[in-house]
Scaffold this active site. Structure first.
Site, PDB file in Angstrom:
ATOM      1  N   ASN A 171       0.817  -1.221   0.000  1.00  0.00           N
ATOM      2  CA  ASN A 171       0.000   0.000   0.000  1.00  0.00           C
ATOM      3  C   ASN A 171       0.850   1.270   0.000  1.00  0.00           C
ATOM      4  O   ASN A 171       0.358   2.345   0.325  1.00  0.00           O
ATOM      5  CB  ASN A 171      -0.986   0.003   1.174  1.00  0.00           C
ATOM      6  CG  ASN A 171      -0.331  -0.290   2.514  1.00  0.00           C
ATOM      7  OD1 ASN A 171       0.890  -0.409   2.611  1.00  0.00           O
ATOM      8  ND2 ASN A 171      -1.137  -0.401   3.552  1.00  0.00           N
TER       9      ASN A 171
ATOM     10  N   ARG B 215       3.278   7.563  10.986  1.00  0.00           N
ATOM     11  CA  ARG B 215       2.789   7.088  12.277  1.00  0.00           C
ATOM     12  C   ARG B 215       2.562   8.284  13.184  1.00  0.00           C
ATOM     13  O   ARG B 215       3.389   9.215  13.242  1.00  0.00           O
ATOM     14  CB  ARG B 215       3.790   6.118  12.934  1.00  0.00           C
ATOM     15  CG  ARG B 215       3.839   4.737  12.288  1.00  0.00           C
ATOM     16  CD  ARG B 215       2.503   4.011  12.411  1.00  0.00           C
ATOM     17  NE  ARG B 215       2.521   2.691  11.804  1.00  0.00           N
ATOM     18  CZ  ARG B 215       2.130   2.420  10.567  1.00  0.00           C
ATOM     19  NH1 ARG B 215       1.725   3.407   9.770  1.00  0.00           N
ATOM     20  NH2 ARG B 215       2.137   1.177  10.108  1.00  0.00           N
TER      21      ARG B 215
ATOM     22  N   GLN C 204      -4.369   4.091  18.204  1.00  0.00           N
ATOM     23  CA  GLN C 204      -5.437   3.922  17.230  1.00  0.00           C
ATOM     24  C   GLN C 204      -6.355   2.794  17.681  1.00  0.00           C
ATOM     25  O   GLN C 204      -5.850   1.700  17.932  1.00  0.00           O
ATOM     26  CB  GLN C 204      -4.865   3.633  15.838  1.00  0.00           C
ATOM     27  CG  GLN C 204      -4.112   4.832  15.295  1.00  0.00           C
ATOM     28  CD  GLN C 204      -3.675   4.691  13.848  1.00  0.00           C
ATOM     29  OE1 GLN C 204      -3.328   5.661  13.215  1.00  0.00           O
ATOM     30  NE2 GLN C 204      -3.670   3.485  13.311  1.00  0.00           N
TER      31      GLN C 204
ATOM     32  N   HIS D 184      -6.977   6.956   9.553  1.00  0.00           N
ATOM     33  CA  HIS D 184      -6.018   6.003   8.978  1.00  0.00           C
ATOM     34  C   HIS D 184      -6.620   5.164   7.853  1.00  0.00           C
ATOM     35  O   HIS D 184      -6.781   3.951   7.966  1.00  0.00           O
ATOM     36  CB  HIS D 184      -5.418   5.088  10.054  1.00  0.00           C
ATOM     37  CG  HIS D 184      -4.065   4.574   9.639  1.00  0.00           C
ATOM     38  ND1 HIS D 184      -3.186   3.968  10.506  1.00  0.00           N
ATOM     39  CD2 HIS D 184      -3.423   4.578   8.445  1.00  0.00           C
ATOM     40  CE1 HIS D 184      -2.083   3.626   9.872  1.00  0.00           C
ATOM     41  NE2 HIS D 184      -2.207   3.986   8.615  1.00  0.00           N
TER      42      HIS D 184
END
Length: 400
Positions: free
Chosen positions: A147, A285, A314, A333
């Protein structure tokens, strides 16, 4: 028989999709550096399906159950009595995604007596205590590059959204307004600005290539300097420190992994070196940045905008300052879990599992920890230690 526990994000609020917006899901033939896409022996899904949520199961159930394995899929990972902790004791493999990470702390690893492998369906394994995994000789693997380009596209989108003041302008249109002055009072051209990336690996270099046609001046810093041929091709200026880079850049984008050396690298002190009115993009991050320092810089006007889609922990609690700070372009995210990317990282997860169960070597570019030490891509990108401290705060998340 092995027990595999997959921690995936929740299904859509309105139910699992029965139809999709498109009939196809185009895929690249090869990654830009020549690395081949995931190549499992088979897949049990159609590319373009929602695979990353609980009902999607990464397309793994048929394969695993036909080979005699047990698959447990859950989104419950935080707080008392969560399903992950209940299933840990005899799990052999844990799978999760960076978007809804199963924080594999030293305490969880100690409880998982049968654990042999932790797989990140996607890129970025900082939600695992890599030091504790190495000490237990647990393999950690991720689907490198699956990704990367999706995230790079999100970086470019976020950059333009901030610089052009797109989000407030869109809100004005949605709310029935037409005050052009309000829209353009914080809007600039990206052209002629100076853009710098912290790290120029797969994502960072892709960002640089995508931004080159915008007529910007490109800068980068990385502990691994790029070949001179690439520097000349993109007219890149190299920096050996964040301070040097941030002093000259109108836009700074963070594209480095999280590990003890990079944790809170952007903080109240380092922000002093950023140009007044700079934009900061972080799709890497959340813990690369001190959350309170970012919010304060936006409140004071030192930063003109902050965007990205990574938080720590998260999911982020409702009182996380990034939800309410001014001039932000945050998302929950999503950058690396487009339906296109899901097809690749689901196939890559299947490839890793096939190698594990058949006793074949896992691709070197997928390995983070193996044989009690950082390995493969992990040895190139991470440092020894642990970056999961504070992850217990994810239990404070309550859906709005």
């Amino acid at each position: 028989m092995a027990k595999i526990v997959a921690v995936l994000y929740d299904d859509p609020i309105d139910g699992y999709p029965t139809t999709y917006a498109r009939n196809d899901c185009p895929q690249p033939e090869v990654y830009p550096d020549g690395q081949t896409l995931p190549n499992p022996k088979a897949i049990d899904f159609e590319p373009g399906q929602l695979l990353g949520s609980v009902s999607g199961e990464l397309g793994l159930r048929k394969y695993l159950e036909e080979n005699g394995h047990e698959l447990v899929v859950t989104s419950s990972k935080d707080g008392p009595n969560n399903v992950l902790d209940q299933e840990l004791h005899d799990a052999e493999i844990i799978i999760s995604q960076p978007f809804w990470p199963a924080y594999m702390t030293a305490e969880r690893i100690a409880k998982a007596k049968n654990l042999k492998m932790i797989v990140t369906a996607g890129i970025g394994s900082d939600h695992t205590d890599l030091q504790a995994a190495a000490e237990r000789d647990i393999t950690v693997a991720e689907v490198t590059y699956s990704n990367s380009n999706a995230v790079a596209e999100h970086v470019v989108m976020s950059t333009l959204a901030l610089v052009r003041n797109f989000i407030p302008s869109h809100d004005i249109a949605r709310n029935g307004g037409w005050n052009i002055a309000d829209c353009v009072s914080r809007s600039y051209d990206l052209e002629a600005m100076t853009v710098g990336t912290v790290a120029a690996g797969r994502i960072g270099l892709r960002v640089l290539r995508l931004l080159k046609p915008f007529g910007v001046k490109l800068h980068y810093m990385d502990r691994h300097r790029l070949p001179k041929k690439i520097e000349q091709e993109l007219d890149l200026t190299y920096h050996s420190s964040l301070e040097s880079l941030s002093k000259v850049c109108d836009v700074v984008t963070l594209n480095c992994p999280l590990h003890p050396e990079t944790e809170h690298m952007v903080n109240a002190e380092s922000l002093k070196h950023f140009k007044r009115g700079a934009y900061l993009i972080n799709t890497a991050r959340g813990k690369l940045c001190d959350k309170d320092a970012i919010a304060a810089a936006l409140e004071s006007g030192h930063l003109a905008g902050y965007a990205g889609d990574v938080w720590f922990p998260q999911p982020a609690p409702q009182d996380h300052p990034w939800r309410s700070m001014p001039h932000h372009g945050m998302t929950p995210h999503i950058s690396g879990t487009s339906l296109s990317a899901q097809a690749r990282y689901a196939a890559g997860t299947r490839e890793i599992l096939e190698c594990y169960f058949e006793g074949r070597p896992i691709r070197d570019e997928y390995l983070v920890v193996q044989g009690g030490a950082l390995a493969g891509v992990g040895a190139h990108s991470y440092s020894n230690g642990n970056a999961t401290s504070g992850s217990e705060d994810a239990a404070n998340f309550q859906p709005a």
